[in-house]
Scaffold this motif. Structure first.
Motif, mmCIF file in Angstrom:
data_model
loop_
_atom_site.group_PDB
_atom_site.id
_atom_site.type_symbol
_atom_site.label_atom_id
_atom_site.label_comp_id
_atom_site.label_asym_id
_atom_site.label_seq_id
_atom_site.Cartn_x
_atom_site.Cartn_y
_atom_site.Cartn_z
ATOM 1 N N UNK A 62 55.214 -27.333 24.918
ATOM 2 C CA UNK A 62 56.346 -28.253 25.107
ATOM 3 C C UNK A 62 57.670 -27.598 24.713
ATOM 4 N N UNK A 63 58.679 -27.760 25.550
ATOM 5 C CA UNK A 63 59.993 -27.164 25.295
ATOM 6 C C UNK A 63 60.832 -28.144 24.487
ATOM 7 N N UNK A 64 61.283 -27.750 23.298
ATOM 8 C CA UNK A 64 62.065 -28.675 22.465
ATOM 9 C C UNK A 64 63.472 -28.860 23.008
ATOM 10 N N UNK A 65 64.091 -29.977 22.645
ATOM 11 C CA UNK A 65 65.492 -30.205 22.985
ATOM 12 C C UNK A 65 66.369 -29.222 22.221
ATOM 13 N N UNK A 66 67.645 -29.154 22.587
ATOM 14 C CA UNK A 66 68.518 -28.078 22.128
ATOM 15 C C UNK A 66 68.597 -27.973 20.616
ATOM 16 N N UNK A 67 68.879 -29.082 19.937
ATOM 17 C CA UNK A 67 69.037 -29.024 18.489
ATOM 18 C C UNK A 67 67.774 -28.565 17.796
ATOM 19 N N UNK A 82 57.538 -31.096 33.586
ATOM 20 C CA UNK A 82 56.226 -30.900 32.964
ATOM 21 C C UNK A 82 56.257 -30.902 31.436
ATOM 22 N N UNK A 83 57.142 -30.077 30.843
ATOM 23 C CA UNK A 83 56.929 -29.802 29.428
ATOM 24 C C UNK A 83 58.208 -29.795 28.605
ATOM 25 N N UNK A 84 59.215 -30.591 28.933
ATOM 26 C CA UNK A 84 60.483 -30.515 28.219
ATOM 27 C C UNK A 84 60.830 -31.832 27.526
ATOM 28 N N UNK A 85 61.408 -31.722 26.310
ATOM 29 C CA UNK A 85 61.919 -32.875 25.586
ATOM 30 C C UNK A 85 63.413 -33.020 25.859
ATOM 31 N N UNK A 86 63.951 -34.199 25.592
ATOM 32 C CA UNK A 86 65.378 -34.444 25.787
ATOM 33 C C UNK A 86 65.937 -35.250 24.625
ATOM 34 N N UNK A 130 58.870 -36.048 25.104
ATOM 35 C CA UNK A 130 57.777 -36.023 24.137
ATOM 36 C C UNK A 130 58.254 -36.523 22.776
ATOM 37 N N UNK A 131 59.537 -36.286 22.520
ATOM 38 C CA UNK A 131 60.077 -36.604 21.193
ATOM 39 C C UNK A 131 61.097 -37.725 21.292
ATOM 40 N N UNK A 132 60.844 -38.716 22.177
ATOM 41 C CA UNK A 132 61.843 -39.758 22.396
ATOM 42 C C UNK A 132 62.102 -40.592 21.158
ATOM 43 N N UNK A 133 61.156 -40.558 20.207
ATOM 44 C CA UNK A 133 61.361 -41.367 19.016
ATOM 45 C C UNK A 133 62.298 -40.695 18.017
ATOM 46 N N UNK A 189 59.293 -41.480 34.135
ATOM 47 C CA UNK A 189 57.975 -40.906 34.309
ATOM 48 C C UNK A 189 57.525 -40.189 33.044
ATOM 49 N N UNK A 190 56.252 -40.267 32.763
ATOM 50 C CA UNK A 190 55.694 -39.505 31.650
ATOM 51 C C UNK A 190 55.626 -38.033 32.047
ATOM 52 N N UNK A 191 55.884 -37.116 31.098
ATOM 53 C CA UNK A 191 55.819 -35.693 31.416
ATOM 54 C C UNK A 191 54.395 -35.275 31.759
#
Length: 540
Positions: free
Chosen positions: A413-418, A482-486, A534-537, A3-5
């Protein structure tokens, strides 16, 4: 399906408000049920009648444990313990005679207590021989007090000696002791090694519905004991039978349908003792006083089989009247109030905020405050050493920080951990709150993955850590949709959580604690696995 965020911030805050409020209502209902008195059978003993016998170990004060060879319990403490026990029982059972326990027979005599004296038998043959000789001498010197000598406890169950080796030890004791001799083990191992019955004066069996391979619900526990006692009596026809251990724990991990609780412990003891006295069963209850050190061997549940509290030596429940699981809710309610007010103030003292956002964050803070107190209560029961207080307490602190961090976040948007760590390291103030939330998310996913893995592969003595991850499940479960990257690492952690909680639940689907852990794990894992980043690329 991926699903899209979602990006609508009003929907985000509404979802958080609904999720937090729903969980608050569920916890409030749970607390209300725990404070309701439960009616059960009243145990009215005859004038002067007491419990037949209870297991006694003196290691109930902080730092006391038989696992350290240099432990020595002072004579004065044992005397005080026995004086408290003499009010409720006619007899105490010992499992060894080391570390001060050799004083028990002489201290029991003036109190009118009898003693089932135990010789501990384990792996070390030399130590076994020394222990048995001392036990025989102590029993013979106090034959007016010692009801019997128990040569070994669950030795065959632990596979520390063979049946033939136990036969020789029992024969040696029989040849030299002036008191009756027996051996104690769970009932299945007695029936598997029934030739030992020829060597003992009576058969001592343990019947513990909670620890059965197929755990027994409290509703059926007494029936199980009665049927097992009948089976053992028929199997060893002509031999006297002592139920050497039976009881129920008051706290700890639920095993399928067997739930440890104060109410269930009170119910089991009352109903069992009534039935035992009516049927003429000889029995010993496990145990007299809570033993915190047993948590090292059996998890939380191991420390809470006692009928007396470890600190006060007061009864944990009455023998008549209704019993409630907890006396009040002032702590959790106070924690909820503090958490809600603090989160609301943080949410409304920064940038302008809408009522919906402030309400959602206040609800999350209220939930966090209540769970913090509930977890604090659990930690005092479960945590065994400084390492657990540090590691698990650290995870609890991260969970408690989530609503407060959320209070300064406005839906970016919440960035992934790194990437979150890089944002915080490089000091980007406009994105720091999202970065802090992202870092907390990554740390909590890692901790939850470790917990899920351990509970999956080694579950018997581990509590379900639901309270540790309940606030993260609510907050991150909403934020993740809603607003998190992975990243791939977080997806891997989510897969471990998903597999772990499903596997654990599938082996005990009727266990409410397992169900709660399943739902908590799903709330943490599914947003990571199903929502496209959001940052899948990006690549790590």
């Amino acid at each position: 399906m991926i699903f899209a965020p979602r990006t609508n911030r009003s929907q985000l805050w509404l979802a958080l408000l609904i999720a937090s409020t729903t969980m608050l209502l569920l916890l409030a209902a749970m607390l209300w049920l725990q404070t309701r008195p439960v009616r059960m059978h009243d145990l009215h003993l005859a004038e002067g009648e007491k419990l037949r016998c209870v297991s006694y170990a003196p290691y109930h004060r902080p730092g006391q444990t038989p696992l350290l060879e240099d432990t020595r319990i002072e004579r004065e403490q044992i005397a005080a313990d026995l004086a408290a026990l003499a009010k409720i029982t006619d007899c105490v059972r010992l499992y060894s005679i080391d570390q001060g326990l050799e004083h028990v027979p002489e201290l029991a005599r003036p109190l009118g207590l009898k003693v089932l004296l135990g010789a501990w038998i384990g792996y070390e043959k030399t130590k076994n021989a020394r222990e048995l000789e001392r036990a025989i001498a102590l029993a013979n010197a106090n034959a007016d007090v010692v009801r019997a000598l128990i040569v070994g406890n669950e030795v065959l169950l632990r596979r520390e000696r063979t049946e033939d080796e136990m036969r020789e030890l029992i024969r040696h004791a029989k040849a030299h002791a002036k008191v009756p001799v027996t051996y104690a083990d769970v009932w299945e191992f007695w029936t598997r090694h029934d030739s030992l019955a020829n060597e003992v004066d009576f058969v001592t069996v343990h019947i513990l519905p909670f620890w059965e391979d197929e755990p027994v619900d409290i509703e059926l526990a007494l029936q199980h004991v009665a049927e097992t006692r009948r089976h053992v009596g028929e199997h060893f026809a002509g031999k006297k039978i002592l139920i050497g251990e039976t009881g129920w724990p008051s706290a700890g991990r639920q095993r399928e349908e067997s739930k440890p609780s104060r109410v269930n412990q009170a119910r089991y003891i009352r109903e069992f003792v009534h039935r035992a006295h009516a049927e003429g069963w000889d029995y010993n209850l496990i145990e007299a006083i809570d033993q915190p050190w047993k948590r090292r061997l059996e998890g939380t549940v191991g420390g809470f089989w006692g009928m007396l509290d470890a600190d006060s030596l007061e009864p944990k429940f009455p023998l008549a009247g209704a019993v409630a699981e907890r006396e009040g809710v002032a702590g959790p309610v106070g924690g909820a109030a503090v958490g809600g007010v603090l989160a609301f103030l943080l949410a409304t003292t920064g940038r302008r905020t809408r009522c919906l956002r402030a309400s959602a964050i206040a609800a999350a803070g209220t939930l966090g405050g209540m769970i913090t107190v509930l977890h604090w209560e659990h930690a005092h029961l479960a945590y065994r050493d400084a390492l657990e207080w540090s590691l698990l307490g650290g995870v609890a602190a991260l969970g408690a920080l989530l609503p407060l961090t959320l209070a300064r976040w406005h839906g970016e948007p919440v960035p992934a951990t790194g990437r979150a760590a890089r944002i915080l390291r490089h000091g980007e103030p406009l994105r720091a709150k999202a970065g802090a939330l992202g870092l907390l998310r990554g740390l909590l996913l890692f901790a939850a993955a470790v917990a899920a893995l351990l509970l999956w592969v080694d579950p018997r003595y581990r509590d379900f850590p639901t309270l540790l991850y309940l606030v993260p499940a609510v907050v991150l479960g909403v934020v993740g949709w809603w607003r998190a990257d992975t990243t791939r690492s977080e997806i891997t952690l989510a897969l471990v959580i998903l597999i772990g909680v499903v596997a654990r639940w599938s082996s005990e689907p009727a266990n409410p604690q397992a169900v709660a852990w399943l739902l908590t794990g799903l709330a943490l894992a599914l947003p990571v696995l199903l929502v496209r980043s959001h940052q899948h690329e990006q690549r790590e």
